[in-house]
Write a protein that holds these residues in place. Structure first.
Motif, mmCIF file in Angstrom:
data_model
loop_
_atom_site.group_PDB
_atom_site.id
_atom_site.type_symbol
_atom_site.label_atom_id
_atom_site.label_comp_id
_atom_site.label_asym_id
_atom_site.label_seq_id
_atom_site.Cartn_x
_atom_site.Cartn_y
_atom_site.Cartn_z
ATOM 1 N N MET A 125 46.044 2.881 113.574
ATOM 2 C CA MET A 125 45.823 2.994 112.132
ATOM 3 C C MET A 125 46.410 4.298 111.599
ATOM 4 S SD MET A 125 43.762 0.375 111.092
ATOM 5 C CE MET A 125 42.905 0.957 109.682
ATOM 6 N N PHE A 128 46.150 5.734 104.647
ATOM 7 C CA PHE A 128 45.469 4.446 104.517
ATOM 8 C C PHE A 128 45.114 4.200 103.049
ATOM 9 C CE2 PHE A 128 41.912 1.575 104.465
ATOM 10 C CZ PHE A 128 42.140 0.688 105.506
ATOM 11 N N GLU A 129 44.517 5.198 102.420
ATOM 12 C CA GLU A 129 44.122 5.049 101.015
ATOM 13 C C GLU A 129 45.335 4.908 100.112
ATOM 14 O OE1 GLU A 129 40.702 6.453 97.976
ATOM 15 O OE2 GLU A 129 41.313 7.919 99.478
ATOM 16 N N SER A 170 46.421 7.621 109.024
ATOM 17 C CA SER A 170 45.364 8.576 108.652
ATOM 18 C C SER A 170 44.645 8.079 107.404
ATOM 19 C CB SER A 170 45.985 9.945 108.370
ATOM 20 O OG SER A 170 46.736 9.891 107.168
ATOM 21 N N SER A 171 43.458 8.627 107.138
ATOM 22 C CA SER A 171 42.693 8.192 105.957
ATOM 23 C C SER A 171 43.476 8.358 104.669
ATOM 24 C CB SER A 171 41.398 8.953 105.785
ATOM 25 O OG SER A 171 40.845 9.398 106.929
ATOM 26 N N GLN A 196 38.200 -2.715 112.775
ATOM 27 C CA GLN A 196 38.732 -1.360 112.616
ATOM 28 C C GLN A 196 39.239 -1.152 111.192
ATOM 29 O OE1 GLN A 196 42.250 -0.571 114.946
ATOM 30 N NE2 GLN A 196 42.090 1.631 114.675
ATOM 31 N N GLN A 245 37.461 1.291 108.258
ATOM 32 C CA GLN A 245 38.235 2.335 107.570
ATOM 33 C C GLN A 245 38.145 2.145 106.057
ATOM 34 O OE1 GLN A 245 39.673 4.897 108.986
ATOM 35 N NE2 GLN A 245 41.051 5.678 107.445
ATOM 36 N N ALA A 259 34.733 3.172 104.938
ATOM 37 C CA ALA A 259 34.593 4.631 105.022
ATOM 38 C C ALA A 259 35.155 5.307 103.769
ATOM 39 C CB ALA A 259 35.293 5.160 106.271
#
Length: 91
Positions: free
Chosen positions: A43, A49-50, A45-46, A79, A83, A86
């Motif tokens: 995946m 991802f966002e 990174s946050s 997963q 995410q 989160a």
């Protein structure tokens, strides 16, 4: 000639039916932006991802969220859904 038309029709129906059963989380073009590798194992990174999430069309986001909120449909994509949750994107 009739046999050829019947076979072609059956093939077309099977293809359309197969697409109908695939969910938004099963579509590689929807999921690829969230992964760093072509095998979709790692995946992003946050932050990335966002960014990918915000770049998606609202209809795709809604379909993906619907599946993530369904326990049975989200299980293979735990997963990804974790995410997404989160980041505060769940209902």
């Amino acid at each position: 000639m009739n046999l050829k038309a019947i076979c072609l029709g059956a093939f077309a129906i099977s293809k359309l039916g197969g697409v109908a059963f695939a969910g938004a989380l099963d579509e590689p073009s929807n999921m690829q932006p969230f992964f760093t590798d072509s095998g979709m194992k790692a995946m992003k990174s946050s932050v990335d991802f966002e960014t990918a999430w915000k770049a998606m069309p609202k209809a795709t986001q809604d379909a993906m969220m619907k599946e993530c909120n369904d326990a049975a449909m989200s299980k293979p994509h735990a997963q990804f859904c974790a995410q997404l949750f989160a980041l505060g994107h769940h209902s």
